[in-house]
Design an enzyme around this catalytic site. Sequence first.
Site, PDB file in Angstrom:
ATOM      1  N   ASP A  73       0.846  -1.192   0.000  1.00 18.00           N
ATOM      2  CA  ASP A  73       0.000   0.000   0.000  1.00 18.00           C
ATOM      3  C   ASP A  73       0.879   1.239   0.000  1.00 18.00           C
ATOM      4  O   ASP A  73       2.015   1.197   0.506  1.00 18.00           O
ATOM      5  CB  ASP A  73      -0.915   0.016   1.234  1.00 18.00           C
ATOM      6  CG  ASP A  73      -2.063   0.993   1.043  1.00 18.00           C
ATOM      7  OD1 ASP A  73      -3.085   0.595   0.455  1.00 18.00           O
ATOM      8  OD2 ASP A  73      -1.920   2.170   1.441  1.00 18.00           O
ATOM      9  N   TYR A 147      -2.706  12.095   3.393  1.00 18.28           N
ATOM     10  CA  TYR A 147      -3.072  11.147   4.459  1.00 18.28           C
ATOM     11  C   TYR A 147      -2.289  11.419   5.741  1.00 18.28           C
ATOM     12  O   TYR A 147      -2.821  11.303   6.844  1.00 18.28           O
ATOM     13  CB  TYR A 147      -2.814   9.701   3.998  1.00 18.28           C
ATOM     14  CG  TYR A 147      -3.806   9.229   2.969  1.00 18.28           C
ATOM     15  CD1 TYR A 147      -5.047   8.717   3.348  1.00 18.28           C
ATOM     16  CD2 TYR A 147      -3.529   9.324   1.606  1.00 18.28           C
ATOM     17  CE1 TYR A 147      -5.971   8.294   2.390  1.00 18.28           C
ATOM     18  CE2 TYR A 147      -4.448   8.902   0.646  1.00 18.28           C
ATOM     19  CZ  TYR A 147      -5.660   8.398   1.048  1.00 18.28           C
ATOM     20  OH  TYR A 147      -6.577   7.992   0.108  1.00 18.28           O
TER      21      TYR A 147
END
Length: 339
Positions: A73, A147
């Site tokens: 990821d 993020y």
Amino acid sequence: MPGPLLDTLKGSTQNVAPVWLMRQAGRYLPEYRELRAEKGGFLELVYDSEAAAEVTVQPIRRFGFDGAILFSDILIVPHAMGQGLEFLAGEGPKLSPTLLETELDSFVHAYERFDPVYETVRLTRAQIADTVTMLGFAGSPWTVATYMIAGEGSKDQGPARLLAYRDPSRMQAICDAIAEVSIEYLRGQIDAGAEAVQLFDSWAGSLAPDEFERWVVAPNAKIVAAIKQSHPDVPVIGFPKGAGAKLPVYARETGVDAVGLDETLDPAWANSVLPDGMPVQGNLDPLLVEAGGDALPKRVETILEAFKGRPHVFNLGHGIGQFTPIEHVEQLLRAVRGE
Ligand code: CP3
């Protein structure tokens, strides 16, 4: 090792476009759901190299894709930089503390978290055929920063955009730090066997033009230059999702070898504005694959037609959705392969 995907990324055209799909390893596959349930969670899967290699290979076995994308990821980079990371079922990622709550230099880095990922690349490379291209990836600094700043997915990336306006030098330091770590991470993946790498800039589309230059073009250019310096033969695919009219600037100024196109772009327009001979990747709407029906092969044909004569890797405009029926993926592949 050569193969149709790698050859295309290096600039040759094929009779049949090579194909892989973003998020091809994932929840739409029953064999993925089974292994994930067994391992207990997403991160447990990512850091278990044998399981992650198995997940990477699952879609190759089932569909014969031309590329295997490392199962990992983009948020492994903040995790290795020392930020807390969790994936809560049904809620998406949570990073803590956020960069609104703390300073970057309070994080204690844990770069050894990259080691099992490199091992996944090695294990996968050993399991796939020579003609299947091993793809590594990282998120682009801007997308990863959104993020790290908000601590989660955020509407319109507002918190990161505000920080960039209020304190550009702090934003610069954050993007520089992410870029530096990502360069090492990508080099590690390449040394472990990745033959091409993709930079995911999933939230490139939310920036105003000057901001796009500073937070998308410049950091990606820096990463590409560093990879070119250490690994000149490894193609870099840039995926500036949502770039729209800024696509040609991105393609010209970042130095990427190939550009990934999202589904909102008209392939004929993209073909007309991109440099001659530059490889493209894309750009079928993942929701059309989920929907299926006659419109699916028709759209595949339109995309293939638009990029005839240009090196073209068939892909989606974004990741495949978890509710996509397997038969629709098979239908898509028949259309691309002319079967
Ligand atoms: O493409 C692939 O098959 C390789 C693996 C891969 C994953 N994520 C696996 C994953 C890649 C390349 C990514 C990239 C990624 N991750 C991006 C950029 C591309 C994009 O999709 O925009 C982003 C923004 C992330 C961050 C992320 N990871 C989010 C927001 C989420 C939660 C939302 C969701 O879809 O569940 C994830 C989790 C994630 N990453 C899953 C997978 C297979 C689902 C995890 C699970 O529940 O099993």
